[in-house]
Design a protein around this motif. Sequence first.
Motif: not given
Length: 892
Positions: A573-582, A607-618
């Motif tokens: 249960i880590t959307e941030a970690g999953s996004m980092a893997s992505c 997703g966009f709501q919780r880890i938007a900054d990682f998506i921005w970095a992606a």
Amino acid sequence: MDNEISTQPHGMEDVEIQEWLESLDSVLESSGPEVAAEILERLRAHATVNGIDLPFSANTPYANTIPVRLQPLFPGDQELERRIKSLIRWNALAMVVRANRVEHNIGGHISTYASAATLYEVGFNHFFRARSDEFEGDTVYFQGHASPGMYARAFLEGRLSGQKLENFRRELKPGGGLSSYPHPWLMPDFWEFPTVSMGLSPLMAIYQARFNRYLEDRGMKPATDAKVWAFLGDGETDEPESLGAITLASREKLDNLIFVVNCNLQRLDGPVRGNGQIIQELESAFRGARWNVIKVLWGSEWDPIFERDTEGLLVKRMGELVDGEYQKLVVSSGAYVREHFFGSDPRLLQLVEPLPDEALRRLRLGGHDPRKVYAAYKAAVDHKGSPTVILARTIKGYGLGEAGEGKNVTHQQKKLNEDELREFRSRFGIPLNDVDCVEVPFYRPAEDSVEIQYLRARREALGGYVPKRSVRSKPLVADHDDLFKEFHEGSDGREVSTTMAFVGMLRKMLKDTEIGKLIVPIVPDEARTFGMESLFRTVGIYSSVGQRYEPVDVNTLLYYKEAKNGQILEEGITEAGSMASCIAAGTAYATHGINTIPFFIYYSMFGFQRIADFIWAAADMRMRGFLLGGTSGRTTLGGEGLQHQDGNSHVLALPVPNVKAYDPAFAYEIAVIIQDGIHRMYKDGESVFYYITVMNEPYAMPPMPGDVKDGILRGMYRFRPAANGKAKLRAQLFGSGAILNEVLHAQEILESKYGVAADVWSVTSYKELYNEGIESERWNRLHPGEKARVPYATKCLADAPGVLVAASDYLKTLPNMISKWMPRRLASLGTDGFGRSEGRASLREFFEVDSRFITLATLHELFVDGKIERSVLEKAIKDLGINADKPNPVIS
Ligand SMILES: Cc1ncc(C[n+]2csc(CCOP(=O)(O)OP(=O)(O)O)c2C)c(N)n1
Ligand SMILES: [Mg+2]
């Protein structure tokens, strides 16, 4: 302090303690540190069994972890490296000072790099290996605020011109400039990883190191000793993401990962822990998480003093001070240091008696001593079995003197006066005279100077320059028509959700000869939610240790299979970690030259709501791949209520420039989007990625109605025209995702009950329509003499008669965004407001997006146009069973 070591337990004679210590020393000498550690461990266990309550402490004393006797010889030319470093310091400072002279308030940071220069230079001269065809290279996450130092080094290396440096933070100037921080989007040949939103890079680095192992374990790249280095600030470690995944790193035994925390004890406003010790706090957190922790606190000048201190008084004293006091010592005179630090005990005073005040002031910290830093890095790269964190003590604004060394204001310092510039010049021996130096020119020694020759030779020995980004993967070749064709056929009346349809596609993609191996399915503990559990068995869940247990469901067909060559990244249960893997998988085309294609599927609300900054970095990193927002739609996800029901993500996807966001309704739409996406990203090399929402509502998937591929991709196409095109009352209805079915139902009601003939359009992407619309507008504004472009949405509706009504499971702002390109007024229905725990039908009534409300909205538009009587409308409200006084969902 919890690291305090007592040298005088009650009632115990010094001599007794001395005996114990001597015994340990002799074991250490005769049998080595492992045996000594074993004895201590046994003693601890023995003490516990005998009822001695030993308090838990993950801390070691406030001292260097590596003792002098284990310190390796420094392999470089220390004096030459110091000179090179001084030049880099000067140019980094000059960049910021010059930029701010030209344009007041352009900003920039001097003091971060000033404190970290040695940490970077030891890395550049001795450790960071470049990527080449033969070796994958080390991966380095540079602290964002230290970027002037990286630019200044690249200038000496001859990789960046003086002109570029001149335009630091002024990227739009002729000839281009340099971006404030690491941004691969803006400098795609230089930066690889955006790090400046603090906390993201430590977490990304952990998952990058883990992904490197994944590629090795799956046989996609050879196993190497390449390292992932992440440089962070000590203040940065307060971001929850910074330490949020450190247990994953140790659990996975990521000895390919090295964190270097620049512990200058300060952040932007003041001390990180004025009343405590950030280094000890971090040590216990990392040791508790089973990292290898190396503290680099004191420079070589302290070594002889420690040696004289046979009683351990100095270490004890060091452990007593809080960081606020340490910071004060940095800005104080040698006499003050003698009185306030050493003066606490006459024996301490005696230790430093031979040293003059000036020498006391110049007792260096570990992070400024290349020998200590080298020793730590060497130990880190040689360490096996766990990740390493180096906690290096430095001074923020080192060398700035009165201009800000160690002061609370130093982070913001961007301007130096003439005296301060001269002082800095003299301190670092920059060959500029008093007059020239106040102009702060960039200084680069001649190409054949020893400095440049040395610098180049060192980088050559390490394989080339760092940082450097290049795309080394080869484009895919197949067209994949056969792979996706079956999904154009529809489900033959069988009810399936778009999620199930997607999983079917994923299953098929995994078997494809070209892309099968490249697919990286990523789930944060939601695979069952999305019906993906069959993949557990077929492609396996990645585990670096395989499966050490017999799974409880081993006798079932779809058992929980973990495997060393497993393909699924089940992240927990880590959307941030999953996004980092992505991100790691979606940028491997550059980092590793491998076209891995991530499919990260998650609860769309998180997703966009919780880890938007990682998506921005992606997005900044030019990530490729697919984000799948599962269980999406505010009214389509029944039951879950306010926190889970997503009517937001398509709006939140709008600001990310290179994300293509689709809200498809049918399987064939998804097939068309994914096939096109793979081609655009992995054949044509476009720097885009995809956000596709998929739902869990089952319904029959229709076959593709003719060749509508272009419309699907551009954002809209006519899905079902009105049966009676000649009717007097006409309407155009727009639906997206699962709400398209409500629209289709409304089409039937309108025709059968009210004689209204409506065409139904599937709007797959309001974002695409909007972007194309504003692009047409812009072009027309800038090219008044040329034939005006007509937005795609306008073209679609050129011959489409009647009133216009749109309904989606997202905010009404989506359809409203494109209303100005529509030929007439648009009525928008959407799901603004908090969700509810309810079934779909009730939710759609509550949010006013069901077929009855779509019917009503259409009739109302016809009434406003004078096409039907008020009485028809009033009767319709009654007949449709609509409560006109129901609460407004937007604010209730
Ligand atoms: C997420 C985020 N919040 C705030 C900032 C603004 N900011 C930039 S640097 C800085 C202080 C950094 O302190 P530290 O991490 O200790 O780094 P140092 O400069 O001391 O090495 C802050 C608050 C940011 N860049 N990112
Ligand atoms: Mg700091």
